[in-house]
Write a protein that holds these residues in place. Structure first.
Motif, mmCIF file in Angstrom:
data_model
loop_
_atom_site.group_PDB
_atom_site.id
_atom_site.type_symbol
_atom_site.label_atom_id
_atom_site.label_comp_id
_atom_site.label_asym_id
_atom_site.label_seq_id
_atom_site.Cartn_x
_atom_site.Cartn_y
_atom_site.Cartn_z
ATOM 1 N N THR A 253 0.799 -1.231 0.000
ATOM 2 C CA THR A 253 0.000 0.000 0.000
ATOM 3 C C THR A 253 0.830 1.279 0.000
ATOM 4 O OG1 THR A 253 -1.836 -1.165 1.051
ATOM 5 C CG2 THR A 253 -1.869 1.226 1.162
ATOM 6 N N PRO A 254 1.854 1.411 0.841
ATOM 7 C CA PRO A 254 2.640 2.654 0.777
ATOM 8 C C PRO A 254 3.303 2.882 -0.578
ATOM 9 C CG PRO A 254 3.087 1.476 2.815
ATOM 10 C CD PRO A 254 2.310 0.546 1.941
ATOM 11 N N SER A 255 3.713 1.811 -1.232
ATOM 12 C CA SER A 255 4.365 1.954 -2.537
ATOM 13 C C SER A 255 3.390 2.457 -3.593
ATOM 14 C CB SER A 255 4.964 0.613 -2.971
ATOM 15 O OG SER A 255 5.995 0.208 -2.093
ATOM 16 N N PHE A 256 2.200 1.894 -3.625
ATOM 17 C CA PHE A 256 1.205 2.348 -4.595
ATOM 18 C C PHE A 256 0.707 3.744 -4.245
ATOM 19 C CE2 PHE A 256 1.430 -2.047 -5.693
ATOM 20 C CZ PHE A 256 1.044 -2.116 -7.025
ATOM 21 N N ALA A 257 0.673 4.071 -2.966
ATOM 22 C CA ALA A 257 0.305 5.433 -2.566
ATOM 23 C C ALA A 257 1.332 6.436 -3.070
ATOM 24 C CB ALA A 257 0.175 5.516 -1.048
ATOM 25 N N MET A 258 2.608 6.054 -3.037
ATOM 26 C CA MET A 258 3.648 6.933 -3.581
ATOM 27 C C MET A 258 3.428 7.169 -5.071
ATOM 28 S SD MET A 258 7.120 5.568 -1.691
ATOM 29 C CE MET A 258 8.162 6.568 -2.744
ATOM 30 N N ALA B 75 0.583 7.018 -6.639
ATOM 31 C CA ALA B 75 -0.596 7.868 -6.792
ATOM 32 C C ALA B 75 -0.259 9.327 -6.505
ATOM 33 C CB ALA B 75 -1.711 7.379 -5.869
ATOM 34 N N GLN B 76 0.511 9.573 -5.455
ATOM 35 C CA GLN B 76 0.905 10.940 -5.126
ATOM 36 C C GLN B 76 1.730 11.561 -6.249
ATOM 37 O OE1 GLN B 76 -0.026 12.925 -2.912
ATOM 38 N NE2 GLN B 76 -0.262 12.031 -0.877
ATOM 39 N N ARG B 77 2.642 10.795 -6.771
ATOM 40 C CA ARG B 77 3.497 11.301 -7.837
ATOM 41 C C ARG B 77 2.671 11.613 -9.086
ATOM 42 N NH1 ARG B 77 6.667 14.661 -9.832
ATOM 43 N NH2 ARG B 77 7.787 14.002 -11.702
ATOM 44 N N TYR B 78 1.729 10.707 -9.406
ATOM 45 C CA TYR B 78 0.901 10.926 -10.588
ATOM 46 C C TYR B 78 0.047 12.182 -10.407
ATOM 47 C CZ TYR B 78 -2.031 10.105 -14.614
ATOM 48 O OH TYR B 78 -2.664 10.255 -15.817
ATOM 49 N N MET B 79 -0.524 12.355 -9.239
ATOM 50 C CA MET B 79 -1.347 13.539 -8.985
ATOM 51 C C MET B 79 -0.529 14.813 -9.109
ATOM 52 S SD MET B 79 -3.734 12.309 -5.800
ATOM 53 C CE MET B 79 -5.151 11.248 -6.068
ATOM 54 N N ALA B 80 0.694 14.776 -8.626
ATOM 55 C CA ALA B 80 1.557 15.954 -8.719
ATOM 56 C C ALA B 80 1.922 16.264 -10.163
ATOM 57 C CB ALA B 80 2.823 15.741 -7.886
ATOM 58 N N ALA B 81 2.099 15.207 -10.955
ATOM 59 C CA ALA B 81 2.535 15.411 -12.341
ATOM 60 C C ALA B 81 1.391 15.767 -13.281
ATOM 61 C CB ALA B 81 3.242 14.153 -12.842
ATOM 62 N N TYR B 82 0.196 15.165 -13.039
ATOM 63 C CA TYR B 82 -0.879 15.297 -14.023
ATOM 64 C C TYR B 82 -2.185 15.854 -13.451
ATOM 65 C CZ TYR B 82 2.372 12.418 -16.662
ATOM 66 O OH TYR B 82 3.484 11.944 -17.288
ATOM 67 N N LYS C 118 12.307 -4.425 -8.204
ATOM 68 C CA LYS C 118 11.534 -5.117 -7.176
ATOM 69 C C LYS C 118 10.848 -4.096 -6.273
ATOM 70 C CE LYS C 118 11.792 -8.269 -3.242
ATOM 71 N NZ LYS C 118 12.662 -9.014 -2.309
ATOM 72 N N SER C 119 11.631 -3.238 -5.660
ATOM 73 C CA SER C 119 11.090 -2.216 -4.771
ATOM 74 C C SER C 119 10.783 -0.945 -5.554
ATOM 75 C CB SER C 119 12.092 -1.903 -3.657
ATOM 76 O OG SER C 119 11.709 -0.745 -2.962
ATOM 77 N N ILE C 120 9.731 -0.249 -5.155
ATOM 78 C CA ILE C 120 9.349 1.000 -5.819
ATOM 79 C C ILE C 120 10.478 2.023 -5.769
ATOM 80 C CG2 ILE C 120 8.336 2.185 -3.816
ATOM 81 C CD1 ILE C 120 6.659 2.000 -7.265
ATOM 82 N N THR C 121 11.348 1.905 -4.771
ATOM 83 C CA THR C 121 12.475 2.818 -4.630
ATOM 84 C C THR C 121 13.365 2.807 -5.868
ATOM 85 O OG1 THR C 121 12.449 2.360 -2.260
ATOM 86 C CG2 THR C 121 14.397 3.463 -3.135
ATOM 87 N N TYR C 122 13.463 1.660 -6.513
ATOM 88 C CA TYR C 122 14.381 1.499 -7.638
ATOM 89 C C TYR C 122 13.665 1.479 -8.987
ATOM 90 C CZ TYR C 122 17.301 0.417 -3.702
ATOM 91 O OH TYR C 122 17.969 0.495 -2.498
#
Length: 399
Positions: free
Chosen positions: A157-162, A164-171, A260-264
């Motif tokens: 959940t935190p990864s997909f929330a990140m 979503a936040q990024r997409y909202m900021a961009a678009y 693997k991780s959203i970080t990368y």
């Protein structure tokens, strides 16, 4: 016209349940699924010469041979696939590819997800997933265990929330637009008696007033974990012609992963489904406009928006407008996840991912009942694994 070498001819699916009162071993679950899917296709077990699974609890090593032994099957093609939520779609194209190159002729593909009987003296047979273990954080030396889980990147959940936040900021997409995805999924679930949320429609206001789990994702934008299981049977075109249901050919497929991780992730709003879908459509030789229904992995509402864009159904950054301008309902102008998706039907482990394929097959075969899409001949289905990491796309076409 795409490939016509391998077709899905049978399916079975257990209704997802939040409480499963009949624990069974994984091999036992596979045996029951095998009997059901063979009966659906009216094929004999002796014709099966391929097995694709995601592992066995009873045999961490040599899983395919353990299952072949248990089922009394002599198998020429044996795969264990590990792609998270993309596993079922990955299983299907591997089965089709094996048939295309002549390794085997009929392949059983399994995704059981039920609790096992408790081991005497142990703490139950629950399938509950340890939060850190989902990212491999419980393994000695795991990079996620050392650097990410302590910072709060626990499970998905935190990864997909990140993302979503990024997409909202961009678009600039609104939370209400994402909520519409969940609402349309629930609408579709009302035409699917097997759905966990059958009889429980929701509104955008319901979604918006549900509690935040990880900003901006709210409770009703997240799948309901449950139990279940499913299987499909893939066979040659020659054998498919004598089965009772319309053959559904696996005419195009693509697979891509980047991290693997959203970080990368190279770019958390440009997902690997883009290249996977491009390959699938090119292989099938069909256009996006030819698709009659789509069945997209929907662990979260943001996953659907990103998939619509990156699979090429609209330009990047216009997914929100696409969702606002189209009805994603089974009786709408752009039918999506007509079974309710995992948001409406429930996420029965890998069976949740397989539900997108079984529903696409049902639609192309004309077996979807109340939610049947008229003249459904071409379906797009995909799987998303991990943190928007592993991606598989399929084009499924009727005979």
């Amino acid at each position: 016209m795409g490939k016509r070498a391998a077709a899905i001819v049978g399916l079975t699916e257990w209704a997802p349940k939040r409480v499963w009162d009949e624990p069974m071993f994984t091999m036992e679950a596979c045996a029951r699924l095998a009997a059901e899917v063979l009966a659906d296709a009216e094929m004999d077990k002796g014709e099966v010469d391929g097995l694709v699974i995601n592992g066995l609890r009873e045999s961490p090593m040599f899983a395919p041979s353990a299952l072949a032994e248990f089922l009394s099957i002599r198998s020429n093609f044996n795969e264990t696939v590990d792609l998270g939520g993309a596993t079922p779609a990955g299983m299907v194209w591997r089965a089709a590819a094996a048939i295309e190159v002549g390794i085997c002729e009929t392949v059983l593909v399994f995704t059981p997800s039920v609790p096992v009987p408790p081991q005497p003296g142990a703490n139950g047979g629950s399938m509950k997933m340890q939060m850190g273990a989902y990212l491999g954080g419980d393994v000695w030396g795991s990079p996620q265990g050392q650097f990410e889980i302590p910072a709060g990147l626990v499970a998905a959940t935190p990864s997909f929330a990140m993302a979503a936040q990024r997409y909202m900021a961009a678009y600039g997409v609104s939370e209400e637009t994402l909520a519409k995805v969940a609402v349309d999924s629930r609408y579709n679930a009302q035409a699917n008696p097997m759905a966990v949320f059958y009889g429980k429609p929701i509104t955008v206001d319901d979604v918006m007033s549900s509690r935040y789990v990880a900003d901006p994702l709210k409770l009703l934008e997240i799948v309901m974990p449950c139990y279940g299981g499913s299987a499909v049977l893939v066979t040659t075109a020659e054998r498919a012609a004598r089965c009772p249901h319309r053959p559904v050919y696996v005419s195009g497929y693509g697979e891509h992963l980047t991290h693997k991780s959203i970080t990368y992730a190279p770019d958390i709003v440009d997902t690997p489904i883009r290249l996977a879908a491009d390959r699938a459509f090119a292989m099938a030789g069909v256009s996006r406009d030819a698709v009659d229904m789509a069945s997209m992995y929907d662990c979260y509402t943001i996953t659907v928006l990103l998939t619509i864009e990156d699979a090429g159904f609209c330009p990047k950054g216009e997914g929100g407008r696409f969702i606002d301008e189209h009805s994603l309902r089974y009786d709408g102008d752009w039918p999506l996840n007509t079974h309710g998706g995992q948001l409406g039907m429930g996420q029965a482990g890998l069976g949740g991912g397989m539900s997108h394929i079984t529903e696409a097959v049902r639609q192309v075969q004309g077996r979807a009942g109340e939610r049947q899409v008229p003249d459904c001949n071409i379906a797009y289905a995909n799987g998303t694994g991990g943190m928007l990491a592993e991606q598989v796309a399929l084009i499924l076409e009727g005979a």
